[in-house]
Design a protein around this motif. Structure first.
Motif, PDB file in Angstrom:
ATOM      1  N   MET A  42       0.827  -1.217   0.000  1.00 31.94           N
ATOM      2  CA  MET A  42       0.000   0.000   0.000  1.00 31.94           C
ATOM      3  C   MET A  42       0.860   1.266   0.000  1.00 31.94           C
ATOM      4  N   ARG A  43       2.003   1.193   0.641  1.00 34.19           N
ATOM      5  CA  ARG A  43       2.852   2.393   0.700  1.00 34.19           C
ATOM      6  C   ARG A  43       3.564   2.671  -0.625  1.00 34.19           C
ATOM      7  N   HIS A  44       3.883   1.632  -1.378  1.00 34.62           N
ATOM      8  CA  HIS A  44       4.775   1.827  -2.521  1.00 34.62           C
ATOM      9  C   HIS A  44       4.170   1.551  -3.897  1.00 34.62           C
ATOM     10  N   ALA A  45       2.996   0.941  -3.951  1.00 35.25           N
ATOM     11  CA  ALA A  45       2.474   0.495  -5.253  1.00 35.25           C
ATOM     12  C   ALA A  45       2.186   1.665  -6.195  1.00 35.25           C
ATOM     13  N   ASP A  46       1.655   2.750  -5.669  1.00 34.66           N
ATOM     14  CA  ASP A  46       1.319   3.869  -6.563  1.00 34.66           C
ATOM     15  C   ASP A  46       2.573   4.498  -7.169  1.00 34.66           C
ATOM     16  N   ARG A  47       3.584   4.627  -6.332  1.00 33.55           N
ATOM     17  CA  ARG A  47       4.830   5.229  -6.842  1.00 33.55           C
ATOM     18  C   ARG A  47       5.485   4.298  -7.857  1.00 33.55           C
ATOM     19  N   LEU A  48       5.458   3.012  -7.550  1.00 31.52           N
ATOM     20  CA  LEU A  48       6.043   2.047  -8.496  1.00 31.52           C
ATOM     21  C   LEU A  48       5.268   2.070  -9.810  1.00 31.52           C
ATOM     22  N   PHE A  49       3.949   2.076  -9.711  1.00 34.75           N
ATOM     23  CA  PHE A  49       3.102   2.118 -10.906  1.00 34.75           C
ATOM     24  C   PHE A  49       3.436   3.355 -11.756  1.00 34.75           C
ATOM     25  N   THR A  57       6.139  -7.549  -9.720  1.00 36.32           N
ATOM     26  CA  THR A  57       7.255  -7.032  -8.913  1.00 36.32           C
ATOM     27  C   THR A  57       7.043  -7.342  -7.431  1.00 36.32           C
ATOM     28  N   PHE A  58       5.835  -7.108  -6.947  1.00 37.23           N
ATOM     29  CA  PHE A  58       5.579  -7.365  -5.525  1.00 37.23           C
ATOM     30  C   PHE A  58       5.624  -8.861  -5.209  1.00 37.23           C
ATOM     31  N   LEU A  59       5.163  -9.678  -6.128  1.00 37.22           N
ATOM     32  CA  LEU A  59       5.240 -11.123  -5.883  1.00 37.22           C
ATOM     33  C   LEU A  59       6.701 -11.583  -5.845  1.00 37.22           C
ATOM     34  N   ARG A  60       7.497 -11.062  -6.770  1.00 37.57           N
ATOM     35  CA  ARG A  60       8.930 -11.406  -6.744  1.00 37.57           C
ATOM     36  C   ARG A  60       9.581 -10.890  -5.467  1.00 37.57           C
ATOM     37  N   ALA A  61       9.191  -9.677  -5.075  1.00 40.15           N
ATOM     38  CA  ALA A  61       9.764  -9.091  -3.857  1.00 40.15           C
ATOM     39  C   ALA A  61       9.406  -9.942  -2.636  1.00 40.15           C
ATOM     40  N   PHE A 100      12.509   0.734  -1.222  1.00 39.71           N
ATOM     41  CA  PHE A 100      11.926   1.112  -2.512  1.00 39.71           C
ATOM     42  C   PHE A 100      12.953   0.993  -3.639  1.00 39.71           C
ATOM     43  N   THR A 101      14.204   1.328  -3.353  1.00 41.61           N
ATOM     44  CA  THR A 101      15.242   1.210  -4.388  1.00 41.61           C
ATOM     45  C   THR A 101      15.381  -0.243  -4.828  1.00 41.61           C
ATOM     46  N   ALA A 108      -3.827   5.587  -6.883  1.00 40.80           N
ATOM     47  CA  ALA A 108      -4.762   5.062  -7.876  1.00 40.80           C
ATOM     48  C   ALA A 108      -4.822   3.550  -7.887  1.00 40.80           C
ATOM     49  N   VAL A 109      -3.707   2.889  -7.820  1.00 41.16           N
ATOM     50  CA  VAL A 109      -3.710   1.451  -8.091  1.00 41.16           C
ATOM     51  C   VAL A 109      -3.303   0.591  -6.898  1.00 41.16           C
TER      52      VAL A 109
END
Lengths: 195, 92
Positions: free
Chosen positions: A32-39, A59-63, A77-78, B71-72
């Motif tokens: 929830m904290r990082h998905a939007d920025r990654l997207f 990416t999150f599944l691999r992480a 995040f990096t 958004a996602v």
């Protein structure tokens, strides 16, 4: 597994440690904290919305799988970004080749600017953020990536160069060419002394 | 003679400075090279404008990550949530 509501209060380091130990609630909070920025980053690398969402999920599944091996030499995040970037590269490589096969390194910078819509056309909205996004989309991938990694994501030159598989001098050269091409595309803004 | 040399020096610097503007702004130049940029940009409006514009561009790029629209995240989480519990983690 911890309480998801309690996870919201925890520091990132604690969440990473718990997630590495198999705590799914802690990992969900990291998502929830990082998905939007990654997207948003994946979109800037040239993926469309659907592709960026799929790559973010992968990416999150691999992480999740690899977290116990994350040595915390960089920020979470990096590290996540590196996984996402590599996955995006694989996705982009599978696309059919389009346009010129000549690398941006071999083309005069003026060509990159001149063959694209003029600044007036791009800046109709007068929205700098939108214009930046549009201008970035117009850059060839090998000039866009250094700008995104260094100037938008804030990675160090060393981290960013390593991510794209370049030595630092070559990375800096490409970063400069990318910035100069963007400047050409955004002249109405960069010519404004108030910017 | 002096004027000719000054003119030649100006032309050389006018080629050199734009190629090194990013390194100047990123703090990657040594003191002598920094002074070279600063001396030339004081005398050359075109290069001064180039450095100013690049600085403004880099600053603007640095603000893009702020206030990314949420958004996602919830969609991404929902799509992987059911898989996490069953997905084994690698050993350390």
């Amino acid at each position: 597994m911890s309480d998801p509501r309690a996870s919201r209060e925890l520091s990132e380091d604690v969440l990473v440690e718990r997630a590495a130990g198999g705590d799914t609630a802690a990992f969900e909070e990291l998502v929830m904290r990082h998905a939007d920025r990654l997207f948003a980053s994946l979109r800037r690398f040239g993926l469309d919305d659907a592709e960026a969402q799929e790559v973010a999920q992968e990416t999150f599944l691999r992480a999740w799988r690899s977290l116990p091996r994350f040595e915390r030499r960089s920020a979470f995040f990096t590290w996540l970004y590196r996984i996402g970037f590599n996955e995006a590269q694989r996705r982009l490589a599978r696309r059919p080749a389009a346009g010129s096969a000549v690398s941006a390194d071999e083309r005069p910078l003026e060509d990159l600017v001149d063959e694209r819509p003029g600044p007036a056309e791009q800046t109709e909205s007068r929205d700098l953020r939108l214009a930046l996004d549009r201008a970035l989309e117009q850059l060839p991938a090998d000039l866009r990536e250094p700008v995104v990694l260094r100037d938008i994501e804030g990675l160090s030159t060393r981290e960013a160069a390593s991510l794209v598989g370049l030595g630092e001098p070559a990375f800096k050269s490409r970063l400069h060419r990318g910035r100069m091409a963007l400047r050409g595309l955004l002249l109405p803004w960069v010519a404004n002394p108030d910017l | 003679m002096h004027r000719l040399l000054d003119r030649l020096r100006f032309i050389l610097e006018h080629r050199w400075v734009p190629r090194h503007a990013s390194e100047y702004l990123d703090g990657d130049l040594g003191p002598d090279e920094r002074r070279r940029v600063e001396r030339h940009t004081e005398a050359c409006p075109e290069c001064r404008e180039l450095v100013r514009g690049l600085r403004a561009l880099i600053a603007a790029l640095g603000t893009i990550c702020e206030d990314e629209p949420r958004a996602v995240a919830a969609v991404v989480l929902a799509s992987i949530q059911s898989q996490l519990a069953d997905l084994p983690q690698d050993g350390p």
